[in-house]
Write an enzyme that holds these catalytic residues in place. Structure first.
Site, PDB file in Angstrom:
ATOM      1  N   HIS A   1       0.861  -1.326   0.138  1.00  0.00           N
ATOM      2  CA  HIS A   1      -0.020  -0.107   0.005  1.00  0.00           C
ATOM      3  C   HIS A   1       0.712   0.872   0.041  1.00  0.00           C
ATOM      4  CE1 HIS A   1      -2.813   2.788   0.761  1.00  0.00           C
ATOM      5  NE2 HIS A   1      -4.229   2.454   0.513  1.00  0.00           N
TER       6      HIS A   1
ATOM      7  N   GLU B   1      -5.031   2.165  -7.445  1.00  0.00           N
ATOM      8  CA  GLU B   1      -4.390   3.585  -6.452  1.00  0.00           C
ATOM      9  C   GLU B   1      -4.016   4.253  -6.977  1.00  0.00           C
ATOM     10  OE1 GLU B   1      -7.172   1.621  -2.672  1.00  0.00           O
ATOM     11  OE2 GLU B   1      -4.230   1.191  -2.014  1.00  0.00           O
TER      12      GLU B   1
END
Ligand code: G3H
Length: 257
Positions: free
Chosen positions: A102, A174
């Protein structure tokens, strides 16, 4: 469609369980889930994983197909790695998905493409589907973004490919600049980059899906559904009703087909 949320470090134990009970109750009864059109998931903090697994079992959401994920894992199976959690232990707890790489972990905790690649291989070795987070750093042209994301994807799976690993791979597109923002990336940008990632991943050895994350909430899925296999939700799913609204959108899309 794979639709779920990482709770990051937003909630403590009590609020995690309250949120999970509410979302699991929605999922257990929702026609999109019951008909197998949507596979919902939740990714709590490590210490809440066992309780979340129990809640999904008690509400019937687990039987309906709802999955539990982890926010990270270590690349080794066991050893002197203080503070870390291994893929085999997560698998013992019933974890089916693990976020890897992430943007917040890359920025704040020194994750690199090399550590991400080792974690992807570890997850696949233990039957955990990596939720591999990929995204360009700055807003800009979608062609440059797609090229950067494809390079990041290739680097992230290189070790797993060398080791001959296969299995389910969830690519979470993302855009870094759209995480924690007021609005998601524009729909044309998402569709172009996610579409390119999906075509690229389909040529690899994995059973790959591409989901979009980054300020996603109700109203986005119908605009990008032709290019993604689901949604990765953050803040805009903190209200359980918003999670339900996105399931409604997924159901409507399927009924329109
Ligand atoms: O894990 C989820 C993503 O990082 C998106 O979070 P956000 O929707 O709160 O920006």
């Amino acid at each position: 469609m794979l639709i779920g949320s990482s709770l990051k470090m937003y909630f403590g134990r009590a609020r995690t369980l309250e949120w999970t009970r509410a979302v699991a109750a929605i999922c257990a009864e929702h026609p999109a889930v019951r008909r197998g059109l949507v596979e919902p998931f939740v990714i709590p903090t490590f210490p809440s994983i066992p309780d979340v697994v129990t809640v999904l079992q008690e509400t019937g959401a687990a039987d309906a197909g709802m999955l539990v994920g982890a926010q990270d894992l270590h690349w080794e199976d066991a050893g002197a790695f203080t503070g870390e959690v291994s893929a085999p232990e997560l698998a013992e707890h019933g974890v089916a998905l693990a976020e890897i790489g992430h943007a917040e972990r890359r920025r704040m905790f020194g994750e690199t493409d090399a550590t991400v690649a080792r974690k992807v291989a570890a997850a696949l070795r233990h039957g955990i589907a990596p939720v591999l987070c990929i995204g360009e750093e700055a807003a800009g042209d979608h062609r440059a973004a797609a090229a950067a994301c494809i390079a990041q994807l290739d680097a992230s799976v290189a070790l797993a490919v060398r080791e001959g690993l296969t299995g389910r791979l969830v690519v979470a597109y993302e855009p870094v600049w759209a995480i924690g923002a007021p609005e998601p990336a524009g729909e044309e940008h998402i569709r172009a980059v996610a579409g390119a990632l999906r075509a690229h991943a389909a040529a690899g050895p994995f059973d790959a899906q591409v989901i979009y994350g980054g300020s996603a909430g109700p109203g986005l899925l119908p605009r990008i559904a032709d290019s993604v296999d689901g949604m990765f939700l953050g803040r805009f799913a903190h209200d359980p009703a918003a999670f339900g609204a996105i399931l409604d959108e997924a159901l409507a899309l399927e009924e329109d087909r």
